[in-house]
Scaffold this motif. Structure first.
Motif, mmCIF file in Angstrom:
data_model
loop_
_atom_site.group_PDB
_atom_site.id
_atom_site.type_symbol
_atom_site.label_atom_id
_atom_site.label_comp_id
_atom_site.label_asym_id
_atom_site.label_seq_id
_atom_site.Cartn_x
_atom_site.Cartn_y
_atom_site.Cartn_z
ATOM 1 N N ILE A 16 3.051 0.770 12.778
ATOM 2 C CA ILE A 16 2.556 -0.597 12.738
ATOM 3 C C ILE A 16 1.167 -0.572 13.372
ATOM 4 O O ILE A 16 0.932 0.161 14.326
ATOM 5 C CB ILE A 16 3.519 -1.548 13.487
ATOM 6 C CG1 ILE A 16 3.132 -2.997 13.287
ATOM 7 C CG2 ILE A 16 3.638 -1.184 14.942
ATOM 8 C CD1 ILE A 16 4.198 -3.966 13.765
ATOM 9 N N GLY A 17 0.241 -1.299 12.794
ATOM 10 C CA GLY A 17 -1.101 -1.269 13.359
ATOM 11 C C GLY A 17 -2.071 -2.152 12.615
ATOM 12 O O GLY A 17 -1.729 -2.815 11.646
ATOM 13 N N GLY A 18 -3.303 -2.119 13.075
ATOM 14 C CA GLY A 18 -4.330 -2.940 12.460
ATOM 15 C C GLY A 18 -5.703 -2.597 12.975
ATOM 16 O O GLY A 18 -5.873 -1.709 13.807
ATOM 17 N N GLY A 19 -6.667 -3.325 12.444
ATOM 18 C CA GLY A 19 -8.044 -3.115 12.845
ATOM 19 C C GLY A 19 -8.996 -3.939 11.999
ATOM 20 O O GLY A 19 -8.579 -4.662 11.093
ATOM 21 N N ARG A 47 0.836 -1.195 0.000
ATOM 22 C CA ARG A 47 0.000 0.000 0.000
ATOM 23 C C ARG A 47 0.874 1.249 0.000
ATOM 24 O O ARG A 47 2.002 1.241 0.486
ATOM 25 C CB ARG A 47 -0.937 0.000 1.205
ATOM 26 C CG ARG A 47 -0.244 -0.022 2.549
ATOM 27 C CD ARG A 47 -1.219 -0.196 3.663
ATOM 28 N NE ARG A 47 -0.546 -0.274 4.963
ATOM 29 C CZ ARG A 47 -1.149 -0.611 6.066
ATOM 30 N NH1 ARG A 47 -2.434 -0.922 6.060
ATOM 31 N NH2 ARG A 47 -0.485 -0.658 7.203
ATOM 32 N N LEU A 48 0.312 2.307 -0.566
ATOM 33 C CA LEU A 48 0.940 3.618 -0.599
ATOM 34 C C LEU A 48 -0.028 4.620 0.007
ATOM 35 O O LEU A 48 -1.240 4.401 0.011
ATOM 36 C CB LEU A 48 1.264 4.047 -2.026
ATOM 37 C CG LEU A 48 2.182 3.159 -2.842
ATOM 38 C CD1 LEU A 48 2.234 3.649 -4.285
ATOM 39 C CD2 LEU A 48 3.576 3.143 -2.252
ATOM 40 N N GLY A 71 -0.726 -4.160 9.369
ATOM 41 C CA GLY A 71 0.217 -3.604 8.414
ATOM 42 C C GLY A 71 1.405 -2.912 9.048
ATOM 43 O O GLY A 71 1.382 -2.541 10.229
ATOM 44 N N LEU A 72 2.450 -2.740 8.252
ATOM 45 C CA LEU A 72 3.670 -2.056 8.647
ATOM 46 C C LEU A 72 4.010 -1.060 7.553
ATOM 47 O O LEU A 72 4.048 -1.417 6.373
ATOM 48 C CB LEU A 72 4.808 -3.075 8.818
ATOM 49 C CG LEU A 72 6.196 -2.521 9.102
ATOM 50 C CD1 LEU A 72 6.232 -1.854 10.474
ATOM 51 C CD2 LEU A 72 7.224 -3.637 9.038
ATOM 52 N N ASP A 73 4.263 0.209 7.929
ATOM 53 C CA ASP A 73 4.537 1.271 6.966
ATOM 54 C C ASP A 73 5.799 2.039 7.317
ATOM 55 O O ASP A 73 6.084 2.282 8.491
ATOM 56 C CB ASP A 73 3.392 2.294 6.933
ATOM 57 C CG ASP A 73 2.115 1.745 6.351
ATOM 58 O OD1 ASP A 73 2.189 0.866 5.491
ATOM 59 O OD2 ASP A 73 1.042 2.205 6.773
ATOM 60 N N TYR A 74 6.533 2.436 6.280
ATOM 61 C CA TYR A 74 7.615 3.409 6.415
ATOM 62 C C TYR A 74 7.024 4.749 6.003
ATOM 63 O O TYR A 74 6.257 4.828 5.037
ATOM 64 C CB TYR A 74 8.791 3.046 5.499
ATOM 65 C CG TYR A 74 9.759 4.188 5.336
ATOM 66 C CD1 TYR A 74 10.676 4.486 6.333
ATOM 67 C CD2 TYR A 74 9.735 4.991 4.195
ATOM 68 C CE1 TYR A 74 11.554 5.546 6.202
ATOM 69 C CE2 TYR A 74 10.604 6.054 4.054
ATOM 70 C CZ TYR A 74 11.506 6.328 5.063
ATOM 71 O OH TYR A 74 12.368 7.387 4.930
ATOM 72 N N LEU A 75 7.360 5.821 6.720
ATOM 73 C CA LEU A 75 6.824 7.126 6.348
ATOM 74 C C LEU A 75 7.918 8.164 6.292
ATOM 75 O O LEU A 75 8.906 8.118 7.033
ATOM 76 C CB LEU A 75 5.712 7.570 7.300
ATOM 77 C CG LEU A 75 6.039 7.815 8.758
ATOM 78 C CD1 LEU A 75 6.291 9.285 9.007
ATOM 79 C CD2 LEU A 75 4.873 7.349 9.603
ATOM 80 N N GLY A 101 4.106 0.634 2.461
ATOM 81 C CA GLY A 101 4.084 -0.458 3.424
ATOM 82 C C GLY A 101 3.487 -1.726 2.871
ATOM 83 O O GLY A 101 3.096 -1.817 1.706
ATOM 84 N N ALA A 102 3.416 -2.706 3.751
ATOM 85 C CA ALA A 102 2.841 -4.020 3.429
ATOM 86 C C ALA A 102 1.716 -4.308 4.410
ATOM 87 O O ALA A 102 1.718 -3.802 5.529
ATOM 88 C CB ALA A 102 3.904 -5.095 3.521
ATOM 89 N N PHE A 103 0.746 -5.098 3.962
ATOM 90 C CA PHE A 103 -0.376 -5.456 4.832
ATOM 91 C C PHE A 103 -0.761 -6.906 4.629
ATOM 92 O O PHE A 103 -0.485 -7.508 3.589
ATOM 93 C CB PHE A 103 -1.586 -4.541 4.585
ATOM 94 C CG PHE A 103 -2.254 -4.748 3.250
ATOM 95 C CD1 PHE A 103 -3.317 -5.630 3.131
ATOM 96 C CD2 PHE A 103 -1.823 -4.069 2.129
ATOM 97 C CE1 PHE A 103 -3.938 -5.824 1.905
ATOM 98 C CE2 PHE A 103 -2.431 -4.255 0.902
ATOM 99 C CZ PHE A 103 -3.491 -5.136 0.789
ATOM 100 N N GLY A 104 -1.400 -7.446 5.635
ATOM 101 C CA GLY A 104 -1.976 -8.781 5.569
ATOM 102 C C GLY A 104 -3.405 -8.709 6.082
ATOM 103 O O GLY A 104 -3.705 -7.930 6.989
#
Length: 195
Positions: free
Chosen positions: A137-140, A72-73, A115-119, A95-98
């Motif tokens: 890093i986060g989710g929901g 994701r962007l 997911g985990l993102d670089y910003l 980042g990447a997500f599952g």
């Protein structure tokens, strides 16, 4: 507020009942999907203006019957005009997500995302230019509802997030934040296209 919550619950219940019909929509192993959302907000108080534009595309692939993974962007441009001063902030995330879908082959499905993102953020404040880097890093939970064989509407709630950022300024320290909870400001609505 109670009326809004009751209306949303009624719509979700109706959608769930309708989703029990057999259909060719839904997601299965090997499917590729693209989704995304965009938003614009504007606020004016006296001579002060705050305008924000956000776009966030993503691509996913179903690894198994219930598990999807992808990239994701996210790009956000925020302009604050405070009288004669202007702050222009551009933020870019990659980042990447599952995801785990509970009923992926149905028209209506509930999923959980992690997911985990670089910003990277660049702020122009008058003559100053400040760059900030970090990760989150986060989710929901989320829901998707197919409105046709290839298109679905999607809603996602960011419930849990940890973010750490550090400005590229001498002697600066990192800022760490941890957010938990369901807030209507954290709801993202989007559109999904299944190939």
């Amino acid at each position: 507020m109670k009326k809004l919550i009751l209306i949303v619950l009624a719509m979700v219940s109706f959608t769930f009942v309708k989703a029990q019909n057999n259909d060719t929509s839904g997601l299965v192993k090997g499917d590729v999907f693209i989704s995304g959302s965009f938003g614009y907000s504007s606020q004016s108080i006296g001579n002060d203006d705050d305008n924000t534009f956000t776009i966030s595309p993503r691509v996913g692939y179903f690894l198994t019957e219930n598990i999807a993974a992808g990239v994701r962007l996210r790009y956000q441009n925020r302009k604050n005009e405070l009288g004669l001063n202007e702050i222009d902030t551009k933020t870019f995330n990659i980042g990447a997500f599952g995801r785990y879908y509970f009923t992926p082959t149905n028209k209506f499905s509930v999923f959980g995302e992690f997911g985990l993102d670089y910003l990277s953020q660049n702020s122009d404040i008058g003559a100053s230019d400040i760059t900030t880097d970090g990760f989150s890093i986060g989710g929901g939970p989320g829901v998707s509802y197919f409105i046709g064989n290839h298109f679905a509407l999607e809603a996602f709630w960011g419930v849990l997030t940890y973010t750490t950022v550090e400005p590229d300024v001498p002697n600066s320290e990192s800022t760490d934040s941890f957010d938990i909870g369901v807030d209507f400001d954290d709801i993202t609505l989007g559109l999904v296209y299944k190939f």
